[in-house]
Structures are given as C-alpha cells and as structure tokens.
Write a protein that holds these residues in place. Structure first.
Motif, PDB file in Angstrom:
ATOM      1  N   THR A 221       0.823  -1.205   0.000  1.00  0.00           N
ATOM      2  CA  THR A 221       0.000   0.000   0.000  1.00  0.00           C
ATOM      3  C   THR A 221       0.861   1.261   0.000  1.00  0.00           C
ATOM      4  O   THR A 221       1.796   1.389   0.805  1.00  0.00           O
ATOM      5  CB  THR A 221      -0.937   0.001   1.218  1.00  0.00           C
ATOM      6  N   ALA A 222       0.551   2.167  -0.917  1.00  0.00           N
ATOM      7  CA  ALA A 222       1.248   3.449  -1.022  1.00  0.00           C
ATOM      8  C   ALA A 222       0.254   4.562  -0.694  1.00  0.00           C
ATOM      9  O   ALA A 222      -0.696   4.790  -1.444  1.00  0.00           O
ATOM     10  CB  ALA A 222       1.817   3.633  -2.426  1.00  0.00           C
ATOM     11  N   ARG A 223       0.485   5.227   0.425  1.00  0.00           N
ATOM     12  CA  ARG A 223      -0.445   6.248   0.913  1.00  0.00           C
ATOM     13  C   ARG A 223       0.349   7.379   1.550  1.00  0.00           C
ATOM     14  O   ARG A 223       1.102   7.177   2.484  1.00  0.00           O
ATOM     15  CB  ARG A 223      -1.404   5.617   1.922  1.00  0.00           C
ATOM     16  N   TYR A 224       0.225   8.591   0.994  1.00  0.00           N
ATOM     17  CA  TYR A 224       0.896   9.785   1.526  1.00  0.00           C
ATOM     18  C   TYR A 224       2.387   9.542   1.757  1.00  0.00           C
ATOM     19  O   TYR A 224       2.917   9.795   2.840  1.00  0.00           O
ATOM     20  CB  TYR A 224       0.218  10.261   2.813  1.00  0.00           C
TER      21      TYR A 224
ATOM     22  N   ARG B 221       5.158   8.371  -5.608  1.00  0.00           N
ATOM     23  CA  ARG B 221       5.063   9.290  -4.462  1.00  0.00           C
ATOM     24  C   ARG B 221       3.967  10.317  -4.683  1.00  0.00           C
ATOM     25  O   ARG B 221       3.125  10.562  -3.814  1.00  0.00           O
ATOM     26  CB  ARG B 221       6.408  10.011  -4.266  1.00  0.00           C
ATOM     27  N   HIS B 222       3.918  10.904  -5.878  1.00  0.00           N
ATOM     28  CA  HIS B 222       2.916  11.921  -6.201  1.00  0.00           C
ATOM     29  C   HIS B 222       1.508  11.326  -6.156  1.00  0.00           C
ATOM     30  O   HIS B 222       0.607  11.896  -5.529  1.00  0.00           O
ATOM     31  CB  HIS B 222       3.209  12.487  -7.588  1.00  0.00           C
ATOM     32  N   LEU B 223       1.322  10.193  -6.810  1.00  0.00           N
ATOM     33  CA  LEU B 223       0.003   9.578  -6.852  1.00  0.00           C
ATOM     34  C   LEU B 223      -0.518   9.255  -5.458  1.00  0.00           C
ATOM     35  O   LEU B 223      -1.722   9.357  -5.192  1.00  0.00           O
ATOM     36  CB  LEU B 223       0.048   8.297  -7.689  1.00  0.00           C
ATOM     37  N   SER B 224       0.381   8.885  -4.552  1.00  0.00           N
ATOM     38  CA  SER B 224      -0.036   8.471  -3.210  1.00  0.00           C
ATOM     39  C   SER B 224      -0.662   9.604  -2.407  1.00  0.00           C
ATOM     40  O   SER B 224      -1.275   9.355  -1.366  1.00  0.00           O
ATOM     41  CB  SER B 224       1.151   7.890  -2.440  1.00  0.00           C
TER      42      SER B 224
ATOM     43  N   THR C  69      -5.020   6.175  -2.909  1.00  0.00           N
ATOM     44  CA  THR C  69      -4.257   5.102  -2.281  1.00  0.00           C
ATOM     45  C   THR C  69      -3.968   4.036  -3.325  1.00  0.00           C
ATOM     46  O   THR C  69      -4.875   3.500  -3.955  1.00  0.00           O
ATOM     47  CB  THR C  69      -5.041   4.492  -1.110  1.00  0.00           C
ATOM     48  N   LEU C  70      -2.696   3.769  -3.534  1.00  0.00           N
ATOM     49  CA  LEU C  70      -2.293   2.685  -4.416  1.00  0.00           C
ATOM     50  C   LEU C  70      -2.204   1.410  -3.586  1.00  0.00           C
ATOM     51  O   LEU C  70      -1.567   1.389  -2.525  1.00  0.00           O
ATOM     52  CB  LEU C  70      -0.943   2.994  -5.060  1.00  0.00           C
ATOM     53  N   ARG C  71      -2.829   0.365  -4.089  1.00  0.00           N
ATOM     54  CA  ARG C  71      -2.917  -0.871  -3.315  1.00  0.00           C
ATOM     55  C   ARG C  71      -2.238  -2.022  -4.062  1.00  0.00           C
ATOM     56  O   ARG C  71      -2.041  -1.956  -5.289  1.00  0.00           O
ATOM     57  CB  ARG C  71      -4.380  -1.209  -3.045  1.00  0.00           C
TER      58      ARG C  71
END
Length: 284
Positions: free
Chosen positions: A135-138, A227-230, A234-236
């Motif tokens: 998971t990629a978040r903030y 990083r930007h998208l997060s 939320t990238l899972r």
C-alpha cells in the motif's frame, strides 16, 4: 524472477520462467496472480516454494501466454511524461497528468487488439508498467515509493484519439475500449531491475520503427510518480501504473497520420522485460 500466466484465456496457469529457459507450472501451489496475491506476499512465497518444491516443467511450444496478472485493482495512467511528446501539441506538465483506465482492458501480450466500432484514430503507445506490491499512501520520498513496487512489465496503452480528445475531452473514453492494454509477457520482480530509469523501449508498426526511447527521458521518474500519486489516491497491491509513452505515436505524425487499422501488426520490447506482438482486428 519472471512470473507469467499461460494457457487459454480465462484458464491460465501461474508459471515462473527460470534463467535457463525452463518454464515451471506453479498452479498446484499458486491459484493466481491477482491483487490478493500481492497483498498476501505472493512473490516471497513463490521464492520459498521454488527452493523446496519440485514443480513440473511446461513446454513453451504453441503455448499461449496470457496477461501476467489477472485483472488489476485499478489502472492508473500518466499523460505526457516524455519531453519529446511536444510533437502532439501537449506542453511539458508541471506535475503528472493522471487518468484512470478500465482494469478489464488487460489482455495477453500477443492477443488480438480490437479496433473499436467507428474508430478512425486508434493509436499505439509503449509504456513501462509498474505493479504495486504494498500500500502506497501519503508517501514522503522517492525511496519509500520505489519500495512499494513489486514488479515491472511492458504495458501497451492503446488509445482512440478521437474518442479521447474530440468527444468531450474525456480520456477514459479513448483508453478503456476492450483489449486496449496488452500486458506482459511476464512480470519481472523489482529486485531484477537495477534502475527502472535506464530501460530502452521500442515499438514497430508493420515493421516500421515508430518509438525508440529510454526511460531516462521520463519527466517524472517511477519513484516520483508513485510518491505523487499516493497523495491523491491510495495505491494498493495489485494496482498497475502506466508511466507514459515516448514520442512516435500516430497522433504526432504528419498528416495523413498512420493510425492503426485491422490487419496491422504491432511489436513492442523493453530491455529486460521481453516483447509483445499483436495483430489488430475489428470489434464485431
């Protein structure tokens, strides 16, 4: 490690391609390569199984290679991300241009791509595909972002430019047609790609070289994109990020632009990630 799914459409077996060229069938131990696979640490599990289990070898002769992962959770696409894409009249963006593409567009690397009904501007576009493994978040840093990458693959982001640009400016209309995202032939795990910003990429249409570039030229590199998208979604695990296509698409060619037609053949390759070949058909 190179992961792939082989067999008839809808009944693919999970396989791993070894360095010596042998293809092992993992289906007795791994149900599928899908978002649940990545969320559950599937890559690490396979590594453990390979060292302790004797899997049967599969002949590659006449074997259909499917998409290397079942339907992604979501497909996040990046618009202009190479400086030379000014050929299309699009200025270099100050930050990534982002849009979503329907996950069911994903097909195998050599499957037929269908020109949509009423299409006049179906276009090609080779891209580096990035599969998310955690998971990629903030996220704060590029390093954190790259740690979220599970694997890389060739992603062919096919577009219908009239649908995309002349039918209300809704990019999803022009990129979500059936078969519009051939993927693979395999997923190459992130540990095997020393630098995702140092991969040559090439695409031919009817044996004419149309795109010849390197991921070094990206305006926003893989880590910065994630990083930007997060900070916006939320990238899972099991999501796919298409990182943009370099110069050479039909949209940027002189008139009459050589848009794809049924019967055309497209070939794509990215260093270390294999190759694809599709023949264009017509949507019935």
């Amino acid at each position: 490690m190179k992961l792939l799914r082989a067999g008839r459409a809808g009944a693919e077996h999970v396989c791993v391609l070894l360095g010596d060229g042998r293809l092992l069938d993992l289906s007795e131990a791994v149900a599928d390569v899908d978002p649940a696979f990545f969320a559950g640490g599937g890559i690490e599990r396979i590594r453990g199984l390979l060292g302790a289990h004797g899997f049967p070898t599969v002949s590659r002769t006449g074997l259909r290679i499917g998409a290397p992962m079942a339907r992604p959770g979501k497909i996040v696409c990046v618009g202009p991300n190479y400086p030379a894409q000014a050929e299309t009249g699009q200025p270099a963006p100050a930050e990534p241009v982002v849009f979503l593409k329907a996950p069911d567009t994903v097909v195998g690397p050599d499957d037929e791509v269908l020109v949509p009904r009423n299409s006049v501007k179906t276009d090609w576009g080779i891209e580096l595909g990035v599969v998310i493994g955690r998971t990629a978040r903030y996220l704060d840093t590029v390093e954190e972002a790259l740690a979220c990458v599970a694997a890389y693959a060739i992603s062919h982001d096919v577009s219908e430019r009239e649908f995309q640009l002349e039918r209300g400016g809704q990019w999803g209309k022009g990129t979500s047609c059936e078969t519009f995202n051939p993927l693979g032939p395999w997923l190459v795990t992130a540990d095997e790609i020393a630098d995702p910003q140092d991969l040559g990429m090439r695409l031919w249409v009817n044996d004419v070289l149309r795109q010849d570039a390197t991921t070094k030229d990206m305006i926003f590199g893989v880590g910065e994109l994630i990083r930007h998208l997060s900070h916006f979604m939320t990238l899972r695990p099991g999501d796919l990020v298409n990182t943009g296509t370099p110069a050479g698409v039909a949209l940027g060619q002189p008139d009459p632009k050589p848009y794809l037609r049924p019967g055309d053949v497209v070939r794509l390759e990215i260093d270390g990630l294999g190759c694809q070949r599709q023949k264009l058909g017509a949507a019935w």
